[in-house]
Design an enzyme around this catalytic site. Structure first.
Site, PDB file in Angstrom:
ATOM      1  N   CYS A  72      59.953   3.196  17.236  1.00 31.29           N
ATOM      2  CA  CYS A  72      59.638   1.779  17.466  1.00 31.29           C
ATOM      3  C   CYS A  72      58.359   1.306  16.782  1.00 31.29           C
ATOM      4  CB  CYS A  72      59.544   1.493  18.964  1.00 31.29           C
ATOM      5  SG  CYS A  72      58.014   2.051  19.729  1.00 31.29           S
TER       6      CYS A  72
ATOM      7  N   VAL B 197      56.034  24.049  12.446  1.00 31.33           N
ATOM      8  CA  VAL B 197      55.882  22.615  12.711  1.00 31.33           C
ATOM      9  C   VAL B 197      55.083  21.960  11.593  1.00 31.33           C
ATOM     10  CG1 VAL B 197      54.851  20.896  14.227  1.00 31.33           C
ATOM     11  CG2 VAL B 197      56.185  22.745  15.191  1.00 31.33           C
TER      12      VAL B 197
ATOM     13  N   ALA C  72      64.593   6.661   7.522  1.00 32.89           N
ATOM     14  CA  ALA C  72      63.626   6.354   8.588  1.00 32.89           C
ATOM     15  C   ALA C  72      62.710   5.194   8.200  1.00 32.89           C
ATOM     16  CB  ALA C  72      62.825   7.600   8.943  1.00 32.89           C
TER      17      ALA C  72
ATOM     18  N   GLY D 250      55.966  18.029  10.079  1.00 30.57           N
ATOM     19  CA  GLY D 250      55.875  16.616  10.498  1.00 30.57           C
ATOM     20  C   GLY D 250      56.132  16.430  11.977  1.00 30.57           C
TER      21      GLY D 250
ATOM     22  N   CYS E  81      60.439  -9.780  20.611  1.00 28.39           N
ATOM     23  CA  CYS E  81      60.183 -11.169  21.012  1.00 28.39           C
ATOM     24  C   CYS E  81      60.301 -12.174  19.877  1.00 28.39           C
ATOM     25  CB  CYS E  81      58.771 -11.309  21.564  1.00 28.39           C
ATOM     26  SG  CYS E  81      58.392 -10.263  22.945  1.00 28.39           S
TER      27      CYS E  81
ATOM     28  N   GLN F  23      53.939 -12.550  20.504  1.00 27.66           N
ATOM     29  CA  GLN F  23      54.322 -13.239  21.752  1.00 27.66           C
ATOM     30  C   GLN F  23      53.883 -12.385  22.939  1.00 27.66           C
ATOM     31  OE1 GLN F  23      58.418 -14.643  21.734  1.00 27.66           O
ATOM     32  NE2 GLN F  23      58.160 -15.664  19.778  1.00 27.66           N
TER      33      GLN F  23
ATOM     34  N   GLU G  81      65.989 -19.396  26.993  1.00 28.26           N
ATOM     35  CA  GLU G  81      67.243 -18.650  26.944  1.00 28.26           C
ATOM     36  C   GLU G  81      68.294 -19.146  25.940  1.00 28.26           C
ATOM     37  OE1 GLU G  81      67.574 -19.335  31.181  1.00 28.26           O
ATOM     38  OE2 GLU G  81      67.961 -17.217  31.446  1.00 28.26           O
TER      39      GLU G  81
HETATM   40  C1  FAD Z   1      62.683   8.144  14.050  1.00 27.79           C
HETATM   41  C2  FAD Z   1      63.283   9.110  13.078  1.00 27.79           C
HETATM   42  C3  FAD Z   1      64.130   8.649  12.093  1.00 27.79           C
HETATM   43  C4  FAD Z   1      64.710   9.523  11.199  1.00 27.79           C
HETATM   44  N1  FAD Z   1      65.545   9.032  10.240  1.00 27.79           N
HETATM   45  C5  FAD Z   1      66.097   9.880   9.342  1.00 27.79           C
HETATM   46  C6  FAD Z   1      66.963   9.412   8.323  1.00 27.79           C
HETATM   47  O1  FAD Z   1      67.235   8.222   8.240  1.00 27.79           O
HETATM   48  N2  FAD Z   1      67.492  10.308   7.467  1.00 27.79           N
HETATM   49  C7  FAD Z   1      67.213  11.642   7.543  1.00 27.79           C
HETATM   50  O2  FAD Z   1      67.682  12.413   6.722  1.00 27.79           O
HETATM   51  N3  FAD Z   1      66.390  12.113   8.485  1.00 27.79           N
HETATM   52  C8  FAD Z   1      65.845  11.267   9.382  1.00 27.79           C
HETATM   53  N4  FAD Z   1      65.022  11.753  10.350  1.00 27.79           N
HETATM   54  C9  FAD Z   1      64.824  13.200  10.428  1.00 27.79           C
HETATM   55  C10 FAD Z   1      63.604  13.638   9.665  1.00 27.79           C
HETATM   56  O3  FAD Z   1      63.747  13.394   8.306  1.00 27.79           O
HETATM   57  C11 FAD Z   1      63.430  15.110   9.907  1.00 27.79           C
HETATM   58  O4  FAD Z   1      63.156  15.277  11.272  1.00 27.79           O
HETATM   59  C12 FAD Z   1      62.301  15.655   9.110  1.00 27.79           C
HETATM   60  O5  FAD Z   1      62.560  15.635   7.762  1.00 27.79           O
HETATM   61  C13 FAD Z   1      61.956  17.054   9.546  1.00 27.79           C
HETATM   62  O6  FAD Z   1      60.744  17.402   8.925  1.00 27.79           O
HETATM   63  P1  FAD Z   1      59.464  17.746   9.752  1.00 27.79           P
HETATM   64  O7  FAD Z   1      58.427  18.161   8.794  1.00 27.79           O
HETATM   65  O8  FAD Z   1      59.090  16.679  10.653  1.00 27.79           O
HETATM   66  O9  FAD Z   1      60.024  18.979  10.590  1.00 27.79           O
HETATM   67  P2  FAD Z   1      59.482  19.634  11.902  1.00 27.79           P
HETATM   68  O10 FAD Z   1      59.889  18.855  13.094  1.00 27.79           O
HETATM   69  O11 FAD Z   1      58.046  19.933  11.767  1.00 27.79           O
HETATM   70  O12 FAD Z   1      60.338  20.949  11.868  1.00 27.79           O
HETATM   71  C14 FAD Z   1      61.718  20.893  11.957  1.00 27.79           C
HETATM   72  C15 FAD Z   1      62.411  22.222  11.824  1.00 27.79           C
HETATM   73  O13 FAD Z   1      62.356  22.651  10.490  1.00 27.79           O
HETATM   74  C16 FAD Z   1      61.797  23.936  10.408  1.00 27.79           C
HETATM   75  N5  FAD Z   1      60.942  23.962   9.226  1.00 27.79           N
HETATM   76  C17 FAD Z   1      60.064  23.012   8.846  1.00 27.79           C
HETATM   77  N6  FAD Z   1      59.512  23.342   7.674  1.00 27.79           N
HETATM   78  C18 FAD Z   1      60.036  24.515   7.335  1.00 27.79           C
HETATM   79  C19 FAD Z   1      59.856  25.386   6.251  1.00 27.79           C
HETATM   80  N7  FAD Z   1      59.024  25.109   5.254  1.00 27.79           N
HETATM   81  N8  FAD Z   1      60.570  26.523   6.217  1.00 27.79           N
HETATM   82  C20 FAD Z   1      61.442  26.838   7.212  1.00 27.79           C
HETATM   83  N9  FAD Z   1      61.644  26.062   8.263  1.00 27.79           N
HETATM   84  C21 FAD Z   1      60.952  24.923   8.317  1.00 27.79           C
HETATM   85  C22 FAD Z   1      61.028  24.141  11.666  1.00 27.79           C
HETATM   86  O14 FAD Z   1      60.973  25.492  12.023  1.00 27.79           O
HETATM   87  C23 FAD Z   1      61.803  23.327  12.654  1.00 27.79           C
HETATM   88  O15 FAD Z   1      62.832  24.095  13.205  1.00 27.79           O
HETATM   89  C24 FAD Z   1      64.426  10.902  11.277  1.00 27.79           C
HETATM   90  C25 FAD Z   1      63.572  11.376  12.264  1.00 27.79           C
HETATM   91  C26 FAD Z   1      63.005  10.508  13.158  1.00 27.79           C
HETATM   92  C27 FAD Z   1      62.094  11.007  14.217  1.00 27.79           C
HETATM   93  S1  FES Z   2      55.665  -9.722  20.480  1.00 32.25           S
HETATM   94 FE1  FES Z   2      56.732  -8.790  22.130  1.00 32.25          FE
HETATM   95  S2  FES Z   2      57.605  -7.081  21.193  1.00 32.25           S
HETATM   96 FE2  FES Z   2      56.749  -8.136  19.514  1.00 32.25          FE
HETATM   97  S1  FES Z   3      55.966   4.986  20.693  1.00 35.55           S
HETATM   98 FE1  FES Z   3      57.707   4.360  19.570  1.00 35.55          FE
HETATM   99  S2  FES Z   3      57.260   5.175  17.646  1.00 35.55           S
HETATM  100 FE2  FES Z   3      55.709   5.972  18.849  1.00 35.55          FE
END
Ligand code: FAD
Ligand code: FES
Ligand code: FES
Length: 1373
Positions: free
Chosen positions: A51, A300, A380, A302, A153, A115, A1304
């Site tokens: 969000c 871990v 994303a 991102g 809003c 808002q 509304e």
């Molecule tokens: C709100 C939101 C929207 C999203 N929208 C999309 C989208 O539109 N399209 C899409 O494709 N994805 C989407 N994603 C997913 C996102 O792209 C993946 O979660 C992200 O790429 C994972 O990377 P990270 O670094 O955050 O992984 P982490 O959460 O840090 O790790 C994820 C997993 O990967 C493993 N890992 C990480 N790095 C390595 C490594 N180097 N070697 C081995 N294992 C590893 C970890 O052990 C863990 O199990 C979305 C996620 C969110 C939260």
């Molecule tokens: S002003 Fe209420 S959610 Fe944006």
């Molecule tokens: S509280 Fe919704 S993106 Fe962090």
């Protein structure tokens, strides 16, 4: 683990150094900022990155090139442990109202982009981060930056307009040297015929608009008005005198962090928390060692995948390895064969690298790069892309990863390392093994990804369809690569990979084999489709549902790929026939360029003093505080001494007996203090609504999943959550499960007898008809999705059983009375305080009061302050939403389109408790005539009792559902007769002195004026012709247009709810404190009350303050609802101010040259009271259901809305290219606030009718519990041109200053997008040889729209036979 170790974390927040030893690895930055540092500007909206309310900026110093990078991130997913050496900037760090505002804060506020304000700090920080990187962005940069920020809003238009002022080149045509587009027909207005972006060439709309607005006079209207005149046009905000963007105001990157980085003294960091140990190594060697020792430990990076698992799925990883400082993971190496990109690179970095390669490589070499870039553009939001890593995306092996199908199709390779070995493995069909599983060994990590350059004759493409254009995981995606035999169209190599159609990325190997060796032709393709369907056979009950749609998309992408390659082969001279002209529409994207929008409102009357703010656009009085993060919401209140956190335990069964509640395990957990059950309630254990009871906490039986059973109290939120998870409830299922209205009808499960109403004689009416048509439509429910979840804090005062309750509610008096009854104490001991509410939309009345009662019991029992703040998932599960409706109708009509009779049965899914369902079914019957005088007209409405969470009030209270039914009937009649729906609408409208079906007289003149004005301004006729032309030339893109009217009754039909009271106190320095019964929900009621008081007391608004709404000051208030808040409270404030003003009359006479301040001083000396109450009795409205007549509304608000959409018939994606809305809201008290309400409600309606889909499992479990699964409109859904016109010269004798309620009505007008889509679908069906009415339920999601278009591809997918399988999700109405 070798080498030095440390557990000291050093980072900066807003220029201040923070050091932490042994921080708990489970702590995310958002709670750290809010609870630990008291920086509450960043908000919690979802906790899952969906969000943007928590957006902050992170800055890092890069030693290699001595630069500082800045990026926006979601604080809710950012582990504090990852902040070593990072500078965090929050909304508090960039400006404030006490010293200096930052322009990003000022402009969103002044442009009326705030808002309720709950999303505002997140918006501000996203924009701030953009400006730090690009001080002169273009509009595309802004829309892309804000894609990850939701606002419930505003409808986003004012936010975009505010931030458009940062663009170097404004989008206004004037910047290109022409006459301003707002003054007449600009070059941009006069786009190519058939583009749909034209004004119709000779459309008089805009020039005539000026006639309406140019009534101003500098002398009489004063400075405020003159300032808002721009280009001779009255504007909602003044773009002159805005603070300039001044980079010297920005915080510098902390030199200490630069020194730290340059010293290069990196040591392994280890943090040990209550349950988790976090190790942050600095060398690759350490990482592989750690992985060898802890093969199950996640890497871990991102945290966008692991973080969600830990938060929402309860997965516990006791050991975490976070190599985000290991340089090897970020290396980018270029070779002639391709590029190797470190697995730790974020999506944003990956994008930069690929963009650079596309710029430098020969086009034939960068096929894969461009395909990946296309996916990255939609992956994303920016905040996620700035942290989510390439390696994480691959290793997470999401079934709908956007990158994996392309990487696999393009023969990319991974380098993986472990303690034992380093190996190269291809990303191919064998790499992905199942949901979240790859062939990687547990001890291996991905070091880098090799992306080869493409070869001559090789082409790579990417495809994607998602429930929302931006910031949504794909429903289905694909990566495709092909190589043709040189100089021919024979396929030599082909790779097809799909996501979203199985547990992981899948290869369509058999389909490839079918095609390879053949020439690229329609015959080849036709032979391939059945193979593909068989190969990617998705079972009927597949998780995620939408089975037919998803299967159709697999064919669609292949078809699009086929056309793209056909085009290329033709350009290469290999094929003689290119893609047919009309077929090319399958290859183009949807329009996305925003055009300037136009808000037209009435000027104030000639002679109105400059000081009098009524009728003038005035900024929301909290907008600046919201933009700086200073505005205090319930959960922003500081921690109280001894405060406890409450977490609710809810039922996991939809219909069951409670056999046992075992709390022992919960009580044994650290921090858990107590568990509250029904037996702890000292007073009334239930609430009564509409004569039926609802238990506060279930005692013997549960009747829906999500029903509150007990609540765990602990010292922290984390502990109470863990305690709640440990409560064991034993159930015995009750076999009879009623989830849908069909099941309710079958089992006669209703809350009350049906309501009925009618006029004329439908039997006779049907006899008079030339034709009779019967049909049905389903309208899905809607989640309120207020950005601030349900929040409350109950503080026992400590003496005489007094309780102070701080909560986010629309109805503080109801909460007060409920708590008093629950605790068995008088109401005079309970004071409810509402400072502001972060959005409510009807959802913060009944359930809020029930939760406040439970929280009060907890505070009562423990004698300690207790806070309850729902997480987004809990909120969506527990609190219900808008009622889904199934309507079955019969309509009789003449050959000319005149409707002679309509009979409709409305079945409303009320859920498990009665709540306000009986009132909703009444309002449905009172409104379903909408704008039409159908002579024989009958409706019956049923409130069905089911085992789903109870539904409740929601903006419009049944009107958006019932009026959609009426308009759908009309559009069916039009389809039957081959006429436009507008013709049928016009023919059946009320005209002249009229009477509703409940015998309320009214004059529809203004409704007709809105209709005509909208038709004229939208240039409906000429655009219809343009659209017909467009549709003729485009087989796969269709345009549709619809114009829909509204007549909306304002006021409560229960007369007592229309009253209001106020208290106005004047202090000796002349400052005024206004209190009234309305709660500030973002609708700007406090701003309007300030304007009323200013007019009545003849003083500037700067002297008037409104602090909060509380039950102590103004007792026995009515809910802020039904669009009636300003009408009622405005009159009460006016009354109080009039009393005060008349009391001062003798003093003014005595001292006519005195000032307000001097008269106030004199009044005190002369013992004249400077405090006055005001009261408004309200209208004596009523409805007699026996007689079926009454006066249930004070008046009607009228409007009309015209929308045009462009639809991709093959995917169901669409874009609203233009919206024109005309509203009669009398004389607006504050045009900026009223236009804000119109735009925001309209967008909420667009969500209701096109994208927001609540989904339940066959056992009644809500699947859609966050922004990840439930799609409210985002920036990408704003109409590209969004014009609002307030009808000039109208009066309303029934409300204050001749204004009208507007909170509304515009929700319903969102349906003009629904009907424009239906219009486009009709055109597509026409090409498919189909005509006449067809099934088209709401919401018209991409799935429903695409399937309704009935393309040759959707027709190929075998339909699942209902009854032969259990669907993944049920049809809820
Ligand atoms: C709100 C939101 C929207 C999203 N929208 C999309 C989208 O539109 N399209 C899409 O494709 N994805 C989407 N994603 C997913 C996102 O792209 C993946 O979660 C992200 O790429 C994972 O990377 P990270 O670094 O955050 O992984 P982490 O959460 O840090 O790790 C994820 C997993 O990967 C493993 N890992 C990480 N790095 C390595 C490594 N180097 N070697 C081995 N294992 C590893 C970890 O052990 C863990 O199990 C979305 C996620 C969110 C939260
Ligand atoms: S002003 Fe209420 S959610 Fe944006
Ligand atoms: S509280 Fe919704 S993106 Fe962090």
């Amino acid at each position: 683990m070798a080498g030095a170790q440390d557990s000291l974390l050093t980072f900066f927040v807003n220029g201040k150094k923070v050091t932490e030893r042994d921080v708990d690895p489970e702590t995310m930055l958002l709670p750290y900022l809010r609870k630990r540092m008291g920086l509450t500007g960043s908000k919690y909206g979802c906790g899952g990155g969906g969000c943007g309310a928590c957006t902050v900026m992170l800055s890092r110093y890069h030693v290699q090139n001595r630069t500082v990078s800045h990026c926006a991130v979601n604080a809710c997913l950012m582990p504090v442990c990852q902040l070593q050496g990072v500078a965090v900037t929050t909304v508090e760090g960039i400006g404030n109202t006490k010293t200096k505002l930052h322009p990003v804060q000022e402009r969103i506020a002044k442009a009326h982009g705030s808002q309720c304000g709950f999303c505002t700090p997140g918006m501000v920080m996203s924009m701030y981060a953009l400006l730090r990187n690009k001080p002169q962005p273009c509009m595309e940069d802004i829309t892309e930056t804000l894609a990850g920020n939701l606002c419930r809003c505003t409808g986003y238009r004012p936010i975009l307009d505010g931030y458009r002022t940062f663009c170097e080149v404004s989008d206004c045509c004037q910047s290109k040297g022409g006459a301003c587009c707002l003054n007449g027909n600009s070059p941009e207005e006069n786009g190519p015929k058939g583009s749909g972006l034209t004004n119709g060439g000779d459309c008089p709309s805009l020039s005539n608009g000026n006639e309406v607005t140019n009534k101003h006079s500098d002398q009489v209207n004063g400075k405020e008005v003159t300032d808002n005149l721009q280009n001779g046009h009255l504007e909602l905000f003044n773009k002159d005198n805005l603070l300039p963007l001044d980079p010297t105001q920005d915080l510098i990157f902390p030199p200490e962090l630069i020194r730290m980085a340059e010293r290069g003294e990196q040591v392994t960091q280890v943090f040990r928390g209550e349950r988790v140990t976090w190790v942050s190594p600095v060398t690759l060697e350490e990482v592989v060692d750690l992985k060898a020792q802890h093969p199950q430990a996640p890497i871990v990076m991102g945290n966008t995948n692991i973080g969600l698992d830990m938060k929402f799925k309860g997965v516990l990883h006791p050991f975490i390895i976070s190599p985000s400082r290991v340089a090897d993971l970020f290396e980018v190496t270029h070779t002639p064969e391709g590029v190797s990109i470190g697995a730790g690179c974020t999506m944003s970095v990956l994008r930069e690298v690929l963009e650079e390669l596309v710029r430098t490589l020969a086009p034939e070499q960068s096929e894969t790069h461009r395909a990946l870039l296309q996916q990255l553009g939609n992956l994303a939001g920016a905040q996620i892309r700035n942290v989510a890593t390439l390696g994480g995306n691959i290793a997470s092996a999401y079934p709908n990863s956007d990158l994996n199908p392309v990487l696999a199709a393009a023969n990319c390779m991974l380098t993986v390392v472990s303690k034992e070995e380093r190996r190269e493995i291809p990303i191919n069909k064998d790499f992905f093994q199942g949901f979240g599983k790859t062939i990687l060994q547990p001890q291996e990590i991905v070091l880098s990804v090799f992306i080869p350059v493409s070869k001559k004759g090789e082409f790579v493409r990417a495809f994607r369809q998602a429930p929302r254009k931006e910031n949504a995981l794909a429903t289905v995606n694909a990566g495709m690569r092909i190589r043709f035999r040189p100089g021919s169209s024979v396929v030599e190599e082909l790779s097809l990979f799909y996501g979203g159609v199985g547990p992981c990325t899948l290869a369509a190997t058999k389909t490839c084999q079918q095609i390879i060796g053949r020439s690229w032709s329609e015959e080849t393709l036709s032979a391939a489709y059945p193979v593909l369907l068989e190969e990617l056979a998705l079972p009927s009950s597949a998780p995620g549902g939408k089975v037919v749609f998803r299967r159709a998309l697999t064919l669609t992408f292949l078809f699009k790929f086929y056309l793209q390659m056909q085009q290329i082969l033709t350009e290469m001279g290999v094929m003689s026939e290119g893609v047919q002209q009309d077929m090319r529409s399958a290859l183009t994207g949807l329009p996305s360029h925003f055009l300037p929008s136009y808000q037209d409102f009435q000027d104030v009357l000639v002679g109105q003093p400059g000081q009098d703010p009524v009728g003038r656009p005035m900024m929301h009085r909290s907008a600046l505080s919201c933009a700086t993060g200073e505005a205090v919401y319930c959960d922003d209140m500081p921690q109280q001494q001894g405060e406890l956190s409450l977490t609710l335990v809810t039922s996991t069964k939809a219909n069951a007996k409670i056999i046992d509640i075992d709390v022992s395990a919960a009580l044994a957990l650290p921090g858990v203090v107590d568990v509250i059950t029904a037996s702890d309630i000292p007073g009334k254990k239930f609430r009564t609504f509409c004569g039926l009871t609802e238990e506060l906490l279930a005692e013997e039986e549960v009747t829906c999943v999500g029903q509150m059973v007990c609540a765990v109290l602990a010292d922290t939120k984390a502990h109470s959550k863990r305690g709640a998870a440990a409560v064991k409830i034993t159930y015995q299922d009750i076999p009879n499960l009623v989830l849908t209205v069909e099941e309710a009808i079958e089992q006669k499960s209703f809350f009350c007898p049906p309501r009925e109403i009618g006029r004329g004689d439908v039997t006779e009416g049907f006899k008079m008809a030339d034709h009779i048509h019967e049909g049905e439509i389903r309208i899905g429910g809607q989640e309120h999705f207020y950005m601030e979840t349900q929040s409350m804090l109950v503080v026992p005062v400590g003496e005489e059983r007094e309780m102070n309750v701080y909560l986010s509610t629309q109805h503080p008096s109801y909460a007060q009375d409920s708590i008093a009854e629950t605790l068995n104490i008088p109401s005079n001991r309970v004071t409810c305080h509402v400072k502001r509410v972060g959005g409510a939309f009807g959802g913060k009345v009944t359930k809020t009061s029930i939760m406040a009662c439970i929280t009060a019991v907890a505070a009562w029992k423990t004698e300690r302050p207790v806070r309850l703040v729902l997480e987004r998932g809990e909120d969506m599960l527990i609190t219900g939403g808008r009622h889904p409706v199934l309507a079955k109708y019969k309509v009789g009509y003449k050959n000319d389109g005149k409707i002679t009779a309509t009979d409709v049965n409305f079945y409303v899914n009320g859920g498990n408790t009665v709540d306000e369902s009986p009132l909703v079914i009444e309002k449905i019957l009172l409104h379903f005539d909408n704008a039409y005088n159908i002579p024989n007209f009958h409706g019956t409405s049923f409130a069905c009792k089911t085992n789903l969470p109870s539904n409740t009030a929601f903006r419009g209270f049944g009107v958006p559902q019932c009026q959609l039914v009426t308009e759908h009937i009309i559009s069916d009649v039009a389809l039957k007769l081959g006429r436009t729906a507008e013709e049928i609408r016009e023919m059946n409208m009320y005209r002249g002195p009229s009477m509703t079906h409940y015998k309320m007289p009214f004059d529809p003149e203004n409704m007709l004026l809105c209709w005509e004005e909208c038709k004229r301004r939208a240039c409906l006729e000429s655009r219809r012709m343009d659209i017909a032309q467009f549709n003729q030339h485009n087989r796969w893109k269709k345009r549709g247009i619809a114009l829909v009217p509204i007549k909306y009754g304002v006021g409560f039909s229960e007369a007592f709810l229309n009253q209001a009271a106020a208290l106005v106190n004047v202090f000796l320095d002349g400052s005024v404190l206004v209190s009234h019964g309305g709660a500030e929900l973002g609708q700007g009621i406090h701003t309007k009350m300030q304007q009323v008081a200013s007019r009545e007391l003849r003083i500037p608004t700067s002297l008037i303050h409104i602090s909060e709404t509380n039950t102590h000051t103004v007792p026995n208030t009515c809910p802020s609802a039904a669009s009636f808040g300003t009408d009622a409270n405005g009159m009460a404030v006016k009354d109080a101010c009039e009393t005060l003003y008349s009391r001062l009359e003798p003093l003014r006479k005595k001292n006519p040259t005195g000032t307000w301040q001097s008269w106030i001083k004199d009044a005190f000396l002369e013992k004249i009271s400077l405090s006055a109450t005001g009261y408004y009795r309200g209208h004596d409205l009523y409805m007699d259901w026996e007689k079926q007549e009454g006066l249930p509304y004070a008046y009607f608000t009228y409007g009309a809305c015209c929308c045009e959409v462009e639809l991709d018939c093959l995917t169901g994606d669409y874009r609203t290219v233009r919206t024109d809305m005309v509203f009669d809201i009398g004389r607006s008290i504050n045009p900026s606030i009223d236009i804000g309400q119109i735009e925001g409600a309209f967008m909420q309606g667009v969500g209701l009718y096109t994208s927001e889909e609540k989904m339940f499992s066959p056992s009644g479990v809500l699947y859609t519990r966050g922004p990840g699964q439930y799609k409210v409109p985002a920036v990408c859904d704003v109409p590209l041109k969004f014009n609002i016109y307030l009808l000039p010269g109208t009066q309303n004798p029934h409300a204050i200053y001749s204004s009208k309620g507007i909170g509304e009505p515009a929700v319903f007008l969102g349906c003009s997008v629904f009907f424009a889509l239906k219009d486009a679908v009709v055109a597509a069906r026409g090409d498919a040889g189909l005509s006449g009415p067809f099934t088209f339920h709401s919401p018209a999601t991409a799935e429903k729209t695409c399937l309704a278009c009935a393309s040759h591809l959707t027709q190929m997918v075998p339909m699942n036979n209902p009854g032969t399988f259990q669907p993944w999700a049920i049809d809820t109405p």
